[in-house]
Design an enzyme around this catalytic site. Structure first.
Site, PDB file in Angstrom:
ATOM      1  N   HIS A 268      40.879  64.585 -20.333  1.00 26.48           N
ATOM      2  CA  HIS A 268      39.635  63.528 -20.429  1.00 26.48           C
ATOM      3  C   HIS A 268      38.882  64.594 -21.202  1.00 26.48           C
ATOM      4  O   HIS A 268      38.224  65.018 -22.548  1.00 26.48           O
ATOM      5  CB  HIS A 268      38.752  62.449 -20.045  1.00 26.48           C
ATOM      6  CG  HIS A 268      37.585  62.017 -20.602  1.00 26.48           C
ATOM      7  ND1 HIS A 268      37.192  60.713 -20.338  1.00 26.48           N
ATOM      8  CD2 HIS A 268      36.363  63.003 -20.422  1.00 26.48           C
ATOM      9  CE1 HIS A 268      36.111  61.172 -20.804  1.00 26.48           C
ATOM     10  NE2 HIS A 268      35.398  62.185 -21.265  1.00 26.48           N
ATOM     11  N   GLU A 269      38.285  65.812 -20.483  1.00 28.89           N
ATOM     12  CA  GLU A 269      38.187  66.921 -21.173  1.00 28.89           C
ATOM     13  C   GLU A 269      38.307  67.194 -22.466  1.00 28.89           C
ATOM     14  O   GLU A 269      37.806  68.488 -22.781  1.00 28.89           O
ATOM     15  CB  GLU A 269      37.695  67.920 -19.876  1.00 28.89           C
ATOM     16  CG  GLU A 269      36.483  67.169 -18.538  1.00 28.89           C
ATOM     17  CD  GLU A 269      35.539  66.137 -19.046  1.00 28.89           C
ATOM     18  OE1 GLU A 269      35.326  66.777 -20.135  1.00 28.89           O
ATOM     19  OE2 GLU A 269      35.530  65.522 -18.910  1.00 28.89           O
ATOM     20  N   HIS A 272      38.012  66.221 -25.264  1.00 22.00           N
ATOM     21  CA  HIS A 272      36.433  66.496 -25.895  1.00 22.00           C
ATOM     22  C   HIS A 272      36.362  68.439 -26.462  1.00 22.00           C
ATOM     23  O   HIS A 272      35.799  68.333 -27.571  1.00 22.00           O
ATOM     24  CB  HIS A 272      35.594  66.357 -24.375  1.00 22.00           C
ATOM     25  CG  HIS A 272      34.906  65.446 -23.989  1.00 22.00           C
ATOM     26  ND1 HIS A 272      33.752  64.359 -25.154  1.00 22.00           N
ATOM     27  CD2 HIS A 272      34.785  64.715 -23.186  1.00 22.00           C
ATOM     28  CE1 HIS A 272      33.952  63.123 -24.091  1.00 22.00           C
ATOM     29  NE2 HIS A 272      33.720  63.209 -22.417  1.00 22.00           N
ATOM     30  N   GLU A 298      32.940  60.525 -27.122  1.00 22.54           N
ATOM     31  CA  GLU A 298      33.922  59.770 -25.875  1.00 22.54           C
ATOM     32  C   GLU A 298      34.596  59.238 -26.289  1.00 22.54           C
ATOM     33  O   GLU A 298      35.984  58.521 -25.811  1.00 22.54           O
ATOM     34  CB  GLU A 298      32.657  58.627 -25.340  1.00 22.54           C
ATOM     35  CG  GLU A 298      33.388  58.067 -23.916  1.00 22.54           C
ATOM     36  CD  GLU A 298      33.147  58.971 -22.852  1.00 22.54           C
ATOM     37  OE1 GLU A 298      32.770  60.607 -22.888  1.00 22.54           O
ATOM     38  OE2 GLU A 298      34.003  58.906 -22.088  1.00 22.54           O
TER      39      GLU A 298
HETATM   40 ZN    ZN Z   1      33.756  61.774 -21.440  1.00 20.64          ZN
END
Ligand code: ZN
Length: 504
Positions: A268-269, A272, A298
């Site tokens: 997830h990171e 980003h 997101e």
């Molecule tokens: Zn996030």
């Protein structure tokens, strides 16, 4: 005009440099700073934030924007400006406008009240006693309403709050999209709940921290993360931070007794971080070298985490490698069983632990309560009851303690009202983006199955990342998918995935 543009770019660049210095202080605080350093670190933060605010509201910027013809009805400036220049002026005008409309007394009041509120929230959550937090939250709602009035709006008082995180997005639009989503999600969840439950016991074996870290780094590298432009360190609450154009760092946490917690937050990171590393060179690290909205940010993390990282083709390649690293925990679990386990749907109280399907219901719940708070339809004291009722309707469960309900998230204590919807918008954008990606890379599943996952990054770089903040989220969404934001792409994706997974 050339001269004014050049000078505005210089001033803008200095603001970004100061912001990156602030990020470095924050990164260090969350990773390596000894605990006693917090006092002076807070003062350092305050100095940098003060400088940034001063720079953003400088008269010189106002003067240059006027010279360039930017005004309320023409934020992109004189018609002679076009392309990158017009987008640049529009972004600076927007930032200047928002910052100068709020008197510094109000900004300081918000900073003071939120710092008190965060402390009260921490205590209230620990004791699961909403009454400790309630008076502080009432104060914050009042301040936020004043901010909304100062910024001004045509439609809904929630508009300017949402606009801070999702530029030009309107409350009515979100309401309509969420209503549509809710109408389809709740029955899908009912069908899943009625089906044979998934066994995910294999995810709760022994997963030593160092091996988790190594596996995470390996996957990040395969995604295309360049480690001469970033790094990954350990923290309590994972985040991504940008310290410079070529220095974007992510952080991870590990739970040695539960695989999903660490791995899916790393990927997830990573999503980003790759976004932050992919802004076009021509944006020169200035105001346009940032995400076009939080929702889009997101979308990038969720696309990697869920649409890629929780897919069968992805694990077709990675699962044998994972089994090699964690033989004790996974030797007896086959690929299909593992795939079902990481996609298990189970309504639960805590948003950050929610599965891909119920997660959005958590967001709809918060959004509806925020709107009522802002419109004065719901007194703060009645919030815990309203939460329980919504939770029952949306998720079919009722939290027994407020620490598992209304007190679970920090956002309101930070004054971040208008933020929650962007989590769900991110999921919707991600499915909409993925739909185009799939139509352009027709053999995607075959590529993922042999580990060529960097094709995804290559496509995202060109179609999403490179734009930075040149477009508004609605412009970018249309540019990528040919359609405005709506729930149908995401629902189609979920329907297909869970029909197969749960045999429904
Ligand atoms: Zn996030």
């Amino acid at each position: 005009m050339e001269h004014a543009l050049r000078r505005l770019r210089e001033l803008d660049k200095e603001i970004r440099l100061l912001e990156h210095i602030g990020s470095l202080l924050g990164w260090d605080q969350e990773t390596y700073m000894p605990s006693a350093g917090i006092d002076e670190r807070s003062q350092q933060h305050a100095v940098i934030q003060g400088l940034v605010h001063e720079r953003k509201t400088a008269d010189e910027i106002g003067g240059l924007l006027a010279q360039l013809g930017a005004r309320e009805d023409r934020p992109a400036g004189s018609p002679d400006l076009s392309g990158l220049d017009a987008a640049f002026v529009r972004a600076v005008f927007r930032e200047y406008n928002r910052n100068t409309k709020l008197p510094s007394s109000l900004v300081k009041k918000l900073a003071r009240e939120t710092s008190l509120a965060q402390r009260a929230w921490g205590q209230a959550r620990q004791e699961s006693d909403f009454s400790i937090f309630a008076p502080k939250l009432s104060e914050i709602v009042k301040i936020v309403l004043e901010i909304s009035e100062r910024l001004g709006y045509d439609g809904h008082p929630y508009d300017p709050l949402l606009d801070e995180y999702e530029p030009l997005m309107k409350t009515e639009k979100v309401r309509q999209v969420f209503r549509d989503l809710r109408r389809q999600l709740v029955p899908l969840l009912e069908r899943v709940k009625a089906a044979e439950p998934v066994d995910d016991a294999s995810l709760y074996g022994k997963f030593p921290q160092e091996a988790q870290r190594e596996f995470g780094l390996f996957v990040l590298e395969k995604m295309g993360y360049e480690f001469n432009r970033g790094r990954m360190d350990k923290t309590v609450h994972p985040f991504t931070t940008t310290l410079g154009r070529d220095d974007v760092r992510i952080t991870a946490r590990y739970d040695e007794g539960f695989f999903s917690s660490g791995f899916f937050s790393i990927i997830h990171e990573g999503g980003h971080g790759l976004y932050e590393l992919g802004f076009g060179k021509e944006l020169e690290g200035g105001i346009l070298a940032q995400a076009c909205s939080l929702g889009f940010h997101e979308s990038q993390s969720r696309l990697w985490e869920n649409l890629i990282g929780r897919s069968l083709p992805f694990w077709t390649y990675f699962y044998p490698l994972l089994q090699d690293r964690f033989p004790d925990a996974l030797a007896d679990t086959g690929l299909k069983k593992f795939y079902r386990a990481i996609n298990k749907v189970q309504p639960s109280h805590i948003r950050v632990e929610a599965d891909e399907l119920t997660y959005n219901l958590h967001i709809i719940l918060r959004f509806e309560l925020e709107l009522k708070l802002i419109c004065g339809e719901l007194p703060v004291d009645e919030l815990p009851d309203a939460w329980r009722q919504e939770s029952r309707e949306l998720l079919g469960i009722t939290p027994e303690k407020d620490s598992e309900g209304v007190l679970q998230d920090i956002h309101w204590s930070m004054g971040a009202i208008g933020y929650f919807p962007t989590y769900c918008l991110g999921n919707l954008y991600s499915a909409q983006i993925m739909n185009t990606l799939r139509s352009e890379i027709s053999d995607l599943d075959a590529l993922l199955s042999n580990g060529s996952i960097s094709v995804v990054l290559k496509w995202l770089r060109k179609n999403v990342h490179a734009w930075g903040a040149r477009c508004t989220p609605s412009e970018l969404c249309k540019k990528i998918s040919g359609n405005e934001l709506n729930a149908s792409y995401f629902m189609k994706y979920l329907e297909a995935k869970y029909r197969d997974l749960y045999d429904i």
